[in-house]
Design a protein around this motif. Structure first.
Motif, mmCIF file in Angstrom:
data_model
loop_
_atom_site.group_PDB
_atom_site.id
_atom_site.type_symbol
_atom_site.label_atom_id
_atom_site.label_comp_id
_atom_site.label_asym_id
_atom_site.label_seq_id
_atom_site.Cartn_x
_atom_site.Cartn_y
_atom_site.Cartn_z
ATOM 1 N N ASN A 1 0.787 -1.269 0.198
ATOM 2 C CA ASN A 1 0.102 0.155 -0.088
ATOM 3 C C ASN A 1 0.614 1.235 0.079
ATOM 4 N N ALA A 2 1.858 1.239 0.921
ATOM 5 C CA ALA A 2 2.865 2.346 0.894
ATOM 6 C C ALA A 2 3.806 2.521 -0.354
ATOM 7 N N LYS A 3 3.747 1.456 -1.074
ATOM 8 C CA LYS A 3 4.853 1.637 -2.416
ATOM 9 C C LYS A 3 3.779 2.182 -3.388
ATOM 10 N N LEU A 4 2.447 1.739 -3.425
ATOM 11 C CA LEU A 4 1.664 2.390 -4.273
ATOM 12 C C LEU A 4 1.506 3.773 -4.187
ATOM 13 N N TRP A 5 1.135 4.253 -2.916
ATOM 14 C CA TRP A 5 0.841 5.854 -2.775
ATOM 15 C C TRP A 5 2.323 6.495 -2.802
ATOM 16 N N ASN A 6 3.508 5.731 -2.737
ATOM 17 C CA ASN A 6 4.984 6.435 -2.924
ATOM 18 C C ASN A 6 4.961 6.734 -4.526
ATOM 19 N N SER A 7 4.467 5.623 -5.248
ATOM 20 C CA SER A 7 4.360 5.940 -6.590
ATOM 21 C C SER A 7 3.358 7.013 -7.271
ATOM 22 N N VAL A 8 2.328 7.056 -6.706
ATOM 23 C CA VAL A 8 1.497 7.926 -7.127
ATOM 24 C C VAL A 8 1.693 9.542 -6.513
ATOM 25 N N PHE A 9 2.372 9.423 -5.524
ATOM 26 C CA PHE A 9 2.748 10.920 -5.101
ATOM 27 C C PHE A 9 3.775 11.359 -6.011
ATOM 28 N N GLN A 10 4.680 10.511 -6.519
ATOM 29 C CA GLN A 10 5.886 11.290 -7.265
ATOM 30 C C GLN A 10 5.359 11.348 -8.763
ATOM 31 N N HIS A 11 4.164 10.698 -9.189
ATOM 32 C CA HIS A 11 3.914 10.804 -10.551
ATOM 33 C C HIS A 11 3.399 12.377 -10.860
ATOM 34 N N ARG A 12 3.817 12.638 -12.108
ATOM 35 C CA ARG A 12 3.724 14.066 -12.626
ATOM 36 C C ARG A 12 2.859 13.848 -13.850
ATOM 37 N N PHE A 13 1.762 14.727 -14.093
ATOM 38 C CA PHE A 13 0.746 14.985 -14.990
ATOM 39 C C PHE A 13 1.574 15.512 -16.379
ATOM 40 N N GLY A 14 1.375 14.854 -17.554
ATOM 41 C CA GLY A 14 2.038 15.258 -18.541
ATOM 42 C C GLY A 14 1.084 16.171 -19.479
ATOM 43 N N GLY A 15 1.439 16.347 -20.659
ATOM 44 C CA GLY A 15 0.495 17.217 -21.660
ATOM 45 C C GLY A 15 0.712 18.664 -21.565
ATOM 46 N N THR A 16 -0.197 19.513 -21.876
ATOM 47 C CA THR A 16 -0.102 20.741 -21.938
ATOM 48 C C THR A 16 -1.246 21.758 -21.291
ATOM 49 N N GLY A 17 -2.191 20.967 -20.596
ATOM 50 C CA GLY A 17 -3.121 21.653 -19.926
ATOM 51 C C GLY A 17 -3.018 22.128 -18.648
ATOM 52 N N ALA A 18 -3.888 22.371 -17.706
ATOM 53 C CA ALA A 18 -3.798 23.220 -16.433
ATOM 54 C C ALA A 18 -2.871 22.276 -15.493
ATOM 55 N N LEU A 19 -3.306 20.933 -15.673
ATOM 56 C CA LEU A 19 -2.471 20.105 -14.660
ATOM 57 C C LEU A 19 -0.943 19.666 -15.116
ATOM 58 N N ALA A 20 -0.437 19.856 -16.043
ATOM 59 C CA ALA A 20 0.781 19.551 -16.802
ATOM 60 C C ALA A 20 1.955 20.038 -15.943
ATOM 61 N N GLY A 21 2.736 19.171 -15.502
ATOM 62 C CA GLY A 21 3.817 19.372 -14.571
ATOM 63 C C GLY A 21 3.444 19.301 -12.980
ATOM 64 N N HIS A 22 2.250 19.048 -12.739
ATOM 65 C CA HIS A 22 2.156 18.994 -11.299
ATOM 66 C C HIS A 22 2.252 17.609 -10.845
ATOM 67 N N ALA A 23 2.976 17.298 -9.640
ATOM 68 C CA ALA A 23 3.071 16.149 -9.185
ATOM 69 C C ALA A 23 1.991 15.839 -8.323
ATOM 70 N N ILE A 24 1.147 14.505 -8.355
ATOM 71 C CA ILE A 24 -0.049 14.529 -7.748
ATOM 72 C C ILE A 24 0.417 14.600 -6.268
ATOM 73 N N GLY A 25 1.208 14.146 -5.601
ATOM 74 C CA GLY A 25 1.491 14.474 -4.368
ATOM 75 C C GLY A 25 1.320 15.900 -3.552
ATOM 76 N N ASN A 26 1.683 16.827 -4.818
ATOM 77 C CA ASN A 26 1.653 18.181 -4.529
ATOM 78 C C ASN A 26 0.254 18.700 -4.185
ATOM 79 N N LEU A 27 -0.672 18.002 -5.334
ATOM 80 C CA LEU A 27 -2.170 18.240 -5.402
ATOM 81 C C LEU A 27 -2.827 17.553 -4.083
ATOM 82 N N VAL A 28 -2.360 16.350 -3.653
ATOM 83 C CA VAL A 28 -3.124 15.772 -2.414
ATOM 84 C C VAL A 28 -2.625 16.484 -1.390
ATOM 85 N N LEU A 29 -1.498 17.007 -0.965
ATOM 86 C CA LEU A 29 -0.998 17.672 0.108
ATOM 87 C C LEU A 29 -1.836 19.044 0.213
ATOM 88 N N SER A 30 -2.081 19.803 -1.014
ATOM 89 C CA SER A 30 -2.662 21.208 -1.068
ATOM 90 C C SER A 30 -4.139 20.671 -0.699
#
Length: 336
Positions: free
Chosen positions: A65-94
């Motif tokens: 479970n911790a490994k899954l959340w670790n991977s999720v927290f480090q994942h960054r969105f790609g593309g060119t939209g509003a979420l591009a470049g954001h790490a999921i962990g940054n959004l979860v913490l916010s």
């Protein structure tokens, strides 16, 4: 054990400390104003989450479970939209900070998601700004200009002379109460490695936290960087890092300074600079093989065990060992 810093340098320290004890607390800088963290800070008016996220990931548990959340927290969105470049962990913490209304409670909840036995705390519960007096930005090389912002300081082509920290409103910052309690009750407090002016020194410029670091009964250890950082410490020798530390915190006394032998061209100069802080110098192979700019957590843990095992300090007082541990291996580790 308490580690003070931010970014990749703090990640290395936390990786080393968790090999010694599960009781690790990270106290993290909150002055980032670039990238995903800077965007969230400006849009939401809250703590920049990036360095806090990196510290959480460094202490994450090993179950599935911790490994899954670790991977999720480090994942960054790609593309060119509003979420591009954001790490999921940054959004979860916010999101946690907005829902719970308390950054410490939010970090504790994130720690539970990641299976952390230690703790991650901000050095202040409000975002801070770094200001620096810098030489070499004008035609007159001795002229001093003041610049503001973590990114501006970290990437300046000039030479940083001195820094300060303040709130976005220009007020004197207050320290996170839980961070103060952690420093005061610690057995070991570690400063560095990391960006010297933007990740390490800021802890000593929050008045309450400065006082706690100076007054704690913990052993205090400084871990030096392996290479100068382009921008803020370009051209700095190892001993110049300690000189700057003395200038910003003249009351601070340190028990040990750890540095990689291959990164110290003049050991005697470093030893003299460390002695000004009251510290012994431990030269040891702490770089990752094949990556001279990155600390090896296992090697750094071994050097920290040496520091904790009872070596005599420069003041002539014996360093008290931690929980009966003995220094681990490594004949190349030598006190100089």
């Amino acid at each position: 054990m308490v580690a003070l810093g931010g970014g990749h340098g703090l990640h290395a320290t936390l990786g080393a400390l968790r090999e010694i004890t599960p009781n690790v607390t990270a106290v993290v800088t909150v002055a980032d104003d670039g990238g995903s963290s800077g965007r969230l800070r400006r849009e939401l008016g809250m703590l920049p989450p990036g360095d806090l996220r990196k510290a959480l990931v460094a202490l994450a548990g090993a179950d599935d479970n911790a490994k899954l959340w670790n991977s999720v927290f480090q994942h960054r969105f790609g593309g060119t939209g509003a979420l591009a470049g954001h790490a999921i962990g940054n959004l979860v913490l916010s999101g946690l900070i907005e829902v719970l209304g308390d950054p410490v409670a939010a970090l504790d909840e994130a720690a539970r998601m990641l299976g952390i036995t230690g703790r991650v705390l901000p050095m202040s519960c409000e975002p801070l700004d770094i200001e620096a007096d810098v030489e070499g930005l004008d035609e007159d090389p001795a002229a001093v200009r003041r610049i503001r912002g973590q990114v501006a300081v970290a990437t300046t082509p000039g030479r940083v002379k001195r820094i300060g920290v303040q709130t976005s409103a220009g007020d004197v910052p207050t320290a996170c109460p839980e961070a103060l309690a952690a420093v005061r009750s610690a057995d070991l407090v570690v400063l560095g490695p990391g960006s010297w002016f933007t990740s390490v020194l800021p802890h000593l410029l929050v008045p309450e936290l400065h006082r706690a670091i100076v007054e704690t009964k913990a052993m205090r250890v400084v871990v030096l960087n392996l290479v100068p950082q382009p921008g803020e410490t370009a051209g700095f020798s190892p001993e110049q890092h300690l000189d700057v530390l003395c200038e910003h915190a003249p009351e601070l006394r340190v028990d040990a300074v750890i540095a990689d032998a291959n990164a110290v061209p003049t050991p005697d100069r470093l030893r003299r600079a460390a002695a000004v802080l009251g510290a012994q110098t431990l030269l040891a192979p702490v770089a990752t093989p094949g990556a001279a700019d990155r600390h090896d957590p296992a090697a750094l843990a071994r050097s920290l065990r040496h520091a904790l095992a009872g070596t005599t300090s420069a003041t002539g007082q014996e360093m008290v060992g931690y929980a009966g541990r003995e220094p681990g291996g490594g004949e190349e580790d030598t006190w100089r």
